[in-house]
Design a protein around this motif. Structure first.
Motif, PDB file in Angstrom:
ATOM      1  N   GLY A 256      73.901   4.339  23.778  1.00 12.41           N
ATOM      2  CA  GLY A 256      72.866   3.307  23.796  1.00 12.41           C
ATOM      3  C   GLY A 256      71.537   3.728  23.217  1.00 12.41           C
ATOM      4  O   GLY A 256      70.583   2.942  23.219  1.00 12.41           O
ATOM      5  N   GLY A 257      71.430   4.973  22.735  1.00 12.42           N
ATOM      6  CA  GLY A 257      70.200   5.395  22.083  1.00 12.42           C
ATOM      7  C   GLY A 257      69.175   5.989  23.030  1.00 12.42           C
ATOM      8  O   GLY A 257      69.514   6.632  24.027  1.00 12.42           O
ATOM      9  N   VAL A 258      67.906   5.737  22.737  1.00 14.30           N
ATOM     10  CA  VAL A 258      66.784   6.381  23.423  1.00 14.30           C
ATOM     11  C   VAL A 258      66.738   5.986  24.907  1.00 14.30           C
ATOM     12  O   VAL A 258      67.047   4.848  25.280  1.00 14.30           O
ATOM     13  CB  VAL A 258      65.459   6.013  22.724  1.00 14.30           C
ATOM     14  N   TYR A 259      66.313   6.951  25.740  1.00 15.72           N
ATOM     15  CA  TYR A 259      66.177   6.735  27.181  1.00 15.72           C
ATOM     16  C   TYR A 259      64.696   6.682  27.566  1.00 15.72           C
ATOM     17  O   TYR A 259      63.841   7.258  26.882  1.00 15.72           O
ATOM     18  CB  TYR A 259      66.850   7.868  27.952  1.00 15.72           C
ATOM     19  N   HIS A 260      64.432   6.016  28.673  1.00 15.31           N
ATOM     20  CA  HIS A 260      63.065   6.006  29.204  1.00 15.31           C
ATOM     21  C   HIS A 260      62.738   7.318  29.913  1.00 15.31           C
ATOM     22  O   HIS A 260      61.608   7.798  29.857  1.00 15.31           O
ATOM     23  CB  HIS A 260      62.880   4.848  30.194  1.00 15.31           C
ATOM     24  N   LEU A 261      63.737   7.870  30.620  1.00 18.30           N
ATOM     25  CA  LEU A 261      63.522   9.093  31.391  1.00 18.30           C
ATOM     26  C   LEU A 261      64.649  10.074  31.082  1.00 18.30           C
ATOM     27  O   LEU A 261      65.820   9.767  31.284  1.00 18.30           O
ATOM     28  CB  LEU A 261      63.480   8.773  32.890  1.00 18.30           C
ATOM     29  N   VAL A 262      64.271  11.249  30.581  1.00 18.27           N
ATOM     30  CA  VAL A 262      65.228  12.307  30.240  1.00 18.27           C
ATOM     31  C   VAL A 262      64.938  13.494  31.145  1.00 18.27           C
ATOM     32  O   VAL A 262      63.813  14.029  31.156  1.00 18.27           O
ATOM     33  CB  VAL A 262      65.101  12.713  28.761  1.00 18.27           C
ATOM     34  N   LEU A 263      65.937  13.921  31.911  1.00 15.34           N
ATOM     35  CA  LEU A 263      65.784  15.002  32.874  1.00 15.34           C
ATOM     36  C   LEU A 263      66.727  16.151  32.523  1.00 15.34           C
ATOM     37  O   LEU A 263      67.886  15.919  32.156  1.00 15.34           O
ATOM     38  CB  LEU A 263      66.095  14.507  34.287  1.00 15.34           C
ATOM     39  N   SER A 264      66.242  17.370  32.666  1.00 15.75           N
ATOM     40  CA  SER A 264      67.096  18.536  32.418  1.00 15.75           C
ATOM     41  C   SER A 264      66.532  19.721  33.184  1.00 15.75           C
ATOM     42  O   SER A 264      65.324  19.971  33.143  1.00 15.75           O
ATOM     43  CB  SER A 264      67.158  18.851  30.920  1.00 15.75           C
ATOM     44  N   SER A 265      67.382  20.433  33.892  1.00 22.39           N
ATOM     45  CA  SER A 265      66.923  21.601  34.654  1.00 22.39           C
ATOM     46  C   SER A 265      67.901  22.759  34.472  1.00 22.39           C
ATOM     47  O   SER A 265      69.116  22.567  34.394  1.00 22.39           O
ATOM     48  CB  SER A 265      66.782  21.259  36.148  1.00 22.39           C
ATOM     49  N   GLU A 266      67.330  23.955  34.376  1.00 27.42           N
ATOM     50  CA  GLU A 266      68.104  25.195  34.233  1.00 27.42           C
ATOM     51  C   GLU A 266      69.023  25.156  33.010  1.00 27.42           C
ATOM     52  O   GLU A 266      70.161  25.632  33.064  1.00 27.42           O
ATOM     53  CB  GLU A 266      68.932  25.448  35.498  1.00 27.42           C
ATOM     54  N   THR A 267      68.538  24.619  31.901  1.00 26.85           N
ATOM     55  CA  THR A 267      69.381  24.478  30.713  1.00 26.85           C
ATOM     56  C   THR A 267      68.900  25.320  29.528  1.00 26.85           C
ATOM     57  O   THR A 267      69.555  25.320  28.483  1.00 26.85           O
ATOM     58  CB  THR A 267      69.434  23.006  30.274  1.00 26.85           C
ATOM     59  N   ILE A 268      67.777  26.039  29.669  1.00 25.86           N
ATOM     60  CA  ILE A 268      67.257  26.803  28.530  1.00 25.86           C
ATOM     61  C   ILE A 268      67.544  28.293  28.696  1.00 25.86           C
ATOM     62  O   ILE A 268      66.822  29.143  28.180  1.00 25.86           O
ATOM     63  CB  ILE A 268      65.753  26.547  28.330  1.00 25.86           C
ATOM     64  N   TYR A 269      68.632  28.612  29.396  1.00 25.38           N
ATOM     65  CA  TYR A 269      68.885  29.991  29.798  1.00 25.38           C
ATOM     66  C   TYR A 269      69.439  30.884  28.694  1.00 25.38           C
ATOM     67  O   TYR A 269      69.418  32.107  28.826  1.00 25.38           O
ATOM     68  CB  TYR A 269      69.828  30.025  31.001  1.00 25.38           C
TER      69      TYR A 269
END
Length: 340
Positions: free
Chosen positions: A255-268
């Motif tokens: 569906g394309g772009v989101y209003h809220l994008v969440l990400s945690s512990e993913t840049i490891y």
């Protein structure tokens, strides 16, 4: 195999800094095909009873209780299955912090920064008028604590009339979505609809009497599954689940772009950082159209990732604002990313 040993506080609360100041983009060598896991499949995969414990999020003077499926219960289900899409996942139930690139990416464990992110959302509402009618995604969700908080807030919102809300969850491992993520979503729905606040709002599709949550065991009945689907329709809440690597994720198909994008512990780790950033950018609108929040430890020892690598990779591509930080003990940070 990577081992994260973050349960030991750093001496004197000091935070070591990384000497890495530059970033050369690399393709994710552990690419895994993007696929949607149908909600019907996830419902059919549930056992007859799910065991869980309650996680308490403290925020200011208040607290929020969110249920999580017990790991031993998920392990028993995997052992009891005739076959498994990912038999190697069994090896990680006893050591959920140990990562094996291309096999298991840590989705069984509830990591510290996911709690930070959920608590931050409680203190700082991304949108003053609420989350109803928004498109929301959690990237690298695992146990999905931030999404459980979002669901908690959506079920307590006063009105959903004429507004569809989209909650999408992505994880590398389809088995994590099946054994952990979706049961946590269902448990959150079930515990919320036993809440007197929900009843006070006038919701009439009550849980069946056979949906027993006594002693932290929830009986999974056909009636309970039906009530869950009906309530999603009543709340106009569209939940979808996606597995595969970040490099293969197709935001256009979701569906394309989101209003809220969440990400945690993913840049490891550096090897997957480029594909993660590319996905975050594709999912996030420009400027203030979207809110993109990334929660992480300052340094991931022995893996090569961390905040300095993240910032170096984003140089000239985005503006990064630190919205929350803890420097004592295991240093952690929540960052808002605004793409240029």
């Amino acid at each position: 195999m990577f081992k994260f040993n973050f349960n030991v506080e750093l001496e004197n609360g000091t935070v070591p800094t990384s000497g890495q100041q530059s970033f050369e983009p690399t393709e994710d060598i552990h690419a895994k095909k993007f696929q949607e896991i149908p909600l019907s499949h996830l419902l059919d995969s549930l056992p007859s009873v799910v065991s869980y414990t309650t996680l308490t999020l403290a925020s200011g003077g208040s607290s929020i209780s969110l249920p999580r499926r017990d790991l031993f219960d998920a392990r028993f289900q995997l052992l009891s299955a005739d076959d498994s899409a990912q038999p190697d996942l069994l090896d990680h139930f006893d050591a959920p912090s140990d990562l094996v690139p291309g096999v298991y990416e840590g989705g069984l464990k509830t990591w510290e920064c996911s709690l930070d992110l959920a608590s931050y959302l409680e203190r700082n509402t991304p949108y003053p008028d609420g989350l109803v009618g928004r498109r929301i995604i959690e990237i690298g969700c695992g146990t999905a604590v931030p999404s459980l908080y979002v669901l908690y807030k959506l079920f307590r919102s006063p009105s959903h009339a004429g507004q569809e809300t989209y909650l999408h969850l992505q994880d590398y491992n389809s088995s994590v979505l099946e054994l952990i993520t979706f049961p946590n979503i269902l448990l959150t729905w079930c515990t919320e609809f036993h809440s007197p606040i929900i009843r006070f709002q006038g919701y009439r599709n009550s849980l069946p009497a056979t949906g027993d949550t006594d002693d932290n065991n929830m009986e999974i009945t056909r009636e309970l599954k039906s009530a869950f689907l009906s309530s999603l329709d009543d709340y106009q809440l569209r939940i979808r689940f996606f597995s595969g690597s970040w490099a293969s994720f197709d935001a256009e198909q979701t569906g394309g772009v989101y209003h809220l994008v969440l990400s945690s512990e993913t840049i490891y780790q550096r090897e997957s950082l480029y594909s993660l950033l590319r996905l975050l950018e594709h999912c996030t609108g420009r400027g203030d159209q979207s809110v993109c929040l990334v929660a992480a430890k300052i340094i991931y020892f022995g893996v090569g990732g961390g905040v300095s690598e993240f910032l170096a990779a984003l140089e000239h591509k985005a503006q990064v604002e630190t919205v929350w930080e803890q420097l004592s003990g295991v240093a952690r940070r929540i960052m808002r990313v605004r793409w240029r």
